[in-house]
Design a protein around this motif. Structure first.
Motif, mmCIF file in Angstrom:
data_model
loop_
_atom_site.group_PDB
_atom_site.id
_atom_site.type_symbol
_atom_site.label_atom_id
_atom_site.label_comp_id
_atom_site.label_asym_id
_atom_site.label_seq_id
_atom_site.Cartn_x
_atom_site.Cartn_y
_atom_site.Cartn_z
ATOM 1 N N GLY A 93 -13.106 -0.362 -12.576
ATOM 2 C CA GLY A 93 -11.721 -0.084 -12.195
ATOM 3 C C GLY A 93 -11.645 0.328 -10.740
ATOM 4 O O GLY A 93 -12.537 1.007 -10.241
ATOM 5 N N HIS A 94 -10.581 -0.089 -10.064
ATOM 6 C CA HIS A 94 -10.456 0.333 -8.661
ATOM 7 C C HIS A 94 -9.686 1.640 -8.549
ATOM 8 O O HIS A 94 -8.757 1.904 -9.315
ATOM 9 C CB HIS A 94 -9.865 -0.768 -7.781
ATOM 10 C CG HIS A 94 -8.438 -1.161 -8.051
ATOM 11 N ND1 HIS A 94 -7.384 -0.462 -7.537
ATOM 12 C CD2 HIS A 94 -7.904 -2.191 -8.746
ATOM 13 C CE1 HIS A 94 -6.247 -1.050 -7.891
ATOM 14 N NE2 HIS A 94 -6.534 -2.099 -8.641
ATOM 15 N N MET A 95 -10.111 2.446 -7.571
ATOM 16 C CA MET A 95 -9.527 3.774 -7.378
ATOM 17 C C MET A 95 -8.373 3.765 -6.380
ATOM 18 O O MET A 95 -7.559 4.685 -6.364
ATOM 19 C CB MET A 95 -10.599 4.738 -6.841
ATOM 20 C CG MET A 95 -11.781 4.939 -7.755
ATOM 21 S SD MET A 95 -12.991 6.088 -7.026
ATOM 22 C CE MET A 95 -13.812 5.024 -5.826
ATOM 23 N N ILE A 130 0.054 2.097 -13.353
ATOM 24 C CA ILE A 130 -0.364 0.859 -14.018
ATOM 25 C C ILE A 130 -1.411 0.117 -13.195
ATOM 26 O O ILE A 130 -2.234 -0.615 -13.750
ATOM 27 C CB ILE A 130 0.859 -0.045 -14.351
ATOM 28 C CG1 ILE A 130 0.459 -1.237 -15.226
ATOM 29 C CG2 ILE A 130 1.565 -0.556 -13.105
ATOM 30 C CD1 ILE A 130 -0.013 -0.868 -16.606
ATOM 31 N N ASP A 131 -1.415 0.293 -11.869
ATOM 32 C CA ASP A 131 -2.347 -0.461 -11.015
ATOM 33 C C ASP A 131 -3.185 0.501 -10.180
ATOM 34 O O ASP A 131 -2.871 0.759 -9.049
ATOM 35 C CB ASP A 131 -1.551 -1.425 -10.125
ATOM 36 C CG ASP A 131 -2.450 -2.342 -9.328
ATOM 37 O OD1 ASP A 131 -3.663 -2.384 -9.604
ATOM 38 O OD2 ASP A 131 -1.949 -3.006 -8.406
ATOM 39 N N MET A 132 -4.332 0.978 -10.719
ATOM 40 C CA MET A 132 -4.708 0.837 -12.084
ATOM 41 C C MET A 132 -5.368 2.112 -12.603
ATOM 42 O O MET A 132 -6.418 2.103 -13.203
ATOM 43 C CB MET A 132 -5.612 -0.395 -12.301
ATOM 44 C CG MET A 132 -6.890 -0.383 -11.457
ATOM 45 S SD MET A 132 -8.193 -1.443 -12.195
ATOM 46 C CE MET A 132 -8.827 -0.342 -13.471
ATOM 47 N N LYS A 133 -4.698 3.238 -12.335
ATOM 48 C CA LYS A 133 -5.258 4.501 -12.807
ATOM 49 C C LYS A 133 -5.155 4.615 -14.323
ATOM 50 O O LYS A 133 -5.983 5.293 -14.950
ATOM 51 C CB LYS A 133 -4.595 5.662 -12.072
ATOM 52 C CG LYS A 133 -5.000 5.658 -10.588
ATOM 53 C CD LYS A 133 -4.343 6.713 -9.732
ATOM 54 C CE LYS A 133 -4.905 6.627 -8.309
ATOM 55 N NZ LYS A 133 -4.287 7.625 -7.400
ATOM 56 N N ASP A 163 -11.230 -0.020 -2.502
ATOM 57 C CA ASP A 163 -10.745 -1.119 -1.656
ATOM 58 C C ASP A 163 -10.350 -2.411 -2.356
ATOM 59 O O ASP A 163 -10.287 -3.457 -1.721
ATOM 60 C CB ASP A 163 -11.810 -1.429 -0.578
ATOM 61 C CG ASP A 163 -11.249 -2.296 0.553
ATOM 62 O OD1 ASP A 163 -10.134 -1.992 1.012
ATOM 63 O OD2 ASP A 163 -11.912 -3.259 0.952
ATOM 64 N N GLU A 164 -10.034 -2.360 -3.656
ATOM 65 C CA GLU A 164 -9.642 -3.611 -4.310
ATOM 66 C C GLU A 164 -8.367 -4.167 -3.717
ATOM 67 O O GLU A 164 -8.162 -5.378 -3.675
ATOM 68 C CB GLU A 164 -9.474 -3.390 -5.811
ATOM 69 C CG GLU A 164 -9.420 -4.672 -6.628
ATOM 70 C CD GLU A 164 -8.039 -5.308 -6.722
ATOM 71 O OE1 GLU A 164 -7.953 -6.479 -7.106
ATOM 72 O OE2 GLU A 164 -7.022 -4.638 -6.399
ATOM 73 N N GLU A 165 -7.475 -3.275 -3.263
ATOM 74 C CA GLU A 165 -6.168 -3.735 -2.785
ATOM 75 C C GLU A 165 -6.245 -4.377 -1.398
ATOM 76 O O GLU A 165 -5.255 -4.903 -0.906
ATOM 77 C CB GLU A 165 -5.170 -2.557 -2.761
ATOM 78 C CG GLU A 165 -4.895 -1.938 -4.124
ATOM 79 C CD GLU A 165 -4.077 -2.843 -5.043
ATOM 80 O OE1 GLU A 165 -3.750 -3.972 -4.655
ATOM 81 O OE2 GLU A 165 -3.796 -2.401 -6.169
ATOM 82 N N TYR A 166 -7.404 -4.324 -0.780
ATOM 83 C CA TYR A 166 -7.511 -4.959 0.541
ATOM 84 C C TYR A 166 -8.612 -6.012 0.552
ATOM 85 O O TYR A 166 -8.354 -7.183 0.343
ATOM 86 C CB TYR A 166 -7.726 -3.894 1.623
ATOM 87 C CG TYR A 166 -7.766 -4.477 3.013
ATOM 88 C CD1 TYR A 166 -6.627 -5.057 3.567
ATOM 89 C CD2 TYR A 166 -8.939 -4.459 3.760
ATOM 90 C CE1 TYR A 166 -6.659 -5.621 4.830
ATOM 91 C CE2 TYR A 166 -8.971 -5.017 5.034
ATOM 92 C CZ TYR A 166 -7.831 -5.589 5.565
ATOM 93 O OH TYR A 166 -7.866 -6.150 6.813
ATOM 94 N N GLY A 223 -10.345 -3.090 -15.722
ATOM 95 C CA GLY A 223 -9.199 -2.485 -16.417
ATOM 96 C C GLY A 223 -7.839 -2.684 -15.765
ATOM 97 O O GLY A 223 -6.966 -1.827 -15.870
ATOM 98 N N GLU A 224 -7.639 -3.819 -15.121
ATOM 99 C CA GLU A 224 -6.325 -4.105 -14.512
ATOM 100 C C GLU A 224 -5.287 -4.284 -15.626
ATOM 101 O O GLU A 224 -5.622 -4.638 -16.752
ATOM 102 C CB GLU A 224 -6.400 -5.401 -13.687
ATOM 103 C CG GLU A 224 -7.265 -5.310 -12.441
ATOM 104 C CD GLU A 224 -6.545 -4.722 -11.229
ATOM 105 O OE1 GLU A 224 -5.477 -4.086 -11.414
ATOM 106 O OE2 GLU A 224 -7.059 -4.883 -10.115
ATOM 107 N N PRO A 225 -4.022 -4.079 -15.300
ATOM 108 C CA PRO A 225 -2.993 -4.176 -16.340
ATOM 109 C C PRO A 225 -2.842 -5.596 -16.883
ATOM 110 O O PRO A 225 -2.630 -6.540 -16.119
ATOM 111 C CB PRO A 225 -1.710 -3.751 -15.611
ATOM 112 C CG PRO A 225 -1.992 -3.906 -14.161
ATOM 113 C CD PRO A 225 -3.466 -3.678 -13.991
HETATM 114 ZN ZN LIG Z 1 -5.098 -3.528 -9.282
#
Ligand SMILES: [Zn+2]
Length: 392
Positions: free
Chosen positions: A84-86, A114-117, A148-151, A171-173
């Motif tokens: 999972g990304h933080m 939801i994205d993604m805690k 850094d998943e979002e970048y 664990g993405e939504p």
């Molecule tokens: Zn995500």
């Protein structure tokens, strides 16, 4: 309670999720000066140590850590990674308090809910439940919280160099569906060159912006006549669109330069060589029809699409576990957005996305349905014991 025995601590999982949402982990590569993952990584590392995972915090880049927890198996089973990304996207434009997790009507609101805690909390709660059950696993369970998943996904890029797993669940939504395919994308720079000249001298000037107009028409034709007619059963059609355009010097001068940035979304089965061939053919046909056309292109960034067979063991295990917990067969779904699953998959690890129900990733209002976080955790608990195997 419906379904098989579980050791998920529901209230504990919700508290954990609230703790994650309270920590600002906006990605500093997206928003200058944002805090990044250092604080949330420490929080997660403490949780992992607390439940007895062999835990290491690793700086991928300065101030950009991954946290990897290992529950060592007794041997003879498969290794499963829960990932999972933080990081989150920015919070400035939110219409709710992004860092104060409020629960209303069963929904927990906040940035990253939801994205993604939500998915991250489910993963961590599942690992804790496996430990709390007291039943040792045969294979290893790896719990990876990445940066850094979002970048640029430097977190998972580093992770795959160091950790091998037989399968991974990100664990993405997914609304508790099993995501087995998603699109990829390519970014393309296109340049047209003209000849600068006084605006009164059409015999000398060549208008680079007008030439780019031909490229734009070609891109629209490609979209409508070719790409929209291709279809993947789970992710739909590929596409191409213009993103930004610059050109021209001043009102009274023929523009000698124009630059267009284009995005091409790819479906499983397509890759950068298809995009390259399309661009090459388009510019060549424009050149053939117009001797004054002078253009070139560069593919500047590529993220490939991904597709995993629903017959993979991880898919079968997830399907059965979801069915056992919820009483209904989960659907196999595809996604438009690119995910870290592709990096794992490209390194030979069958990877799927599976996570809770919610709305508003990257939006002004974001929430996760609390019950779905707990359901996801229960399902992942089963997946871990079944995929890794338990000692007799
Ligand atoms: Zn995500």
């Amino acid at each position: 309670m419906v379904g098989p025995e579980t050791h998920i601590d529901g209230p504990g999982a919700v508290e954990l999720l609230k703790g994650l949402v309270r920590i600002n982990s906006v990605n500093p590569s997206l928003v200058e000066g944002a805090p990044g993952e250092v604080e949330i990584a420490e929080y997660i590392a403490e949780y992992m140590r607390g439940i007895g995972l062999e835990t290491r915090v690793e700086e991928v880049e300065r101030g950009r850590p991954n946290v990897v927890g290992l529950l060592k198996g007794m041997g003879g089973g498969h290794t499963l990674m829960l990932n999972g990304h933080m990081d989150t996207v920015g919070i400035d434009y939110m219409e709710i308090d992004p860092l104060d997790p409020v629960v209303r009507d069963g929904r927990l609101y906040g940035r990253g809910a939801i994205d993604m805690k939500g998915g991250l909390a489910a993963i961590l709660a599942a690992a804790k439940a496996v430990v709390d059950s007291g039943v040792p696993l045969r294979g290893d369970l790896v719990v990876a919280a990445v940066c850094d998943e979002e970048y640029a996904s430097i977190g998972t890029e580093r992770l795959v160099e160091e950790v091998r797993a037989d399968a991974a669940v990100v664990g993405e939504p997914t609304g508790l569906g099993v995501l087995v395919a998603h699109k990829g994308f390519a970014w393309i720079d296109i340049e047209t060159r003209g000849v600068a000249a006084h605006g009164s001298m059409p015999e000398k000037g060549v208008d680079a912006i007008a030439k780019m107009g031909k490229v734009l028409v070609g891109i629209e034709e490609l979209q409508e006549a070719v790409l929209q007619r291709r279809k993947h059963s789970l992710v739909g059609s590929p596409s191409i669109h213009a993103s930004t355009i610059q050109g021209g010097r001043e009102l009274s001068t023929y523009p000698d330069h124009c630059k267009l940035q284009v995005e091409r979304r790819m479906i499983p089965g397509e890759d950068a060589s298809d995009v390259d061939a399309e661009m090459k053919a388009l510019l060549a046909s424009l050149k053939e029809a117009d001797q004054k056309f002078d253009g070139s292109y560069w593919i500047t960034f590529v993220r490939d699409p991904m597709e995993v067979s629903p017959d993979e063991e991880i898919c079968r295990t997830l399907r059965q576990s979801a069915l056992d917990v919820t009483g209904t067969e989960p659907s196999f779904v595809g996604g438009g957005g690119w995910m870290d699953t592709q990096i794992l998959w490209a390194h030979g690890t069958p990877a799927v996305a599976f996570g809770p129900v919610g709305e508003g990733p990257h939006a002004a209002v974001e929430y996760v349905e609390v019950d779905s976080v707990i359901e996801a955790a229960r399902i992942l608990e089963l997946v871990a014991t079944r995929f890794c195997g338990t000692a007799p």
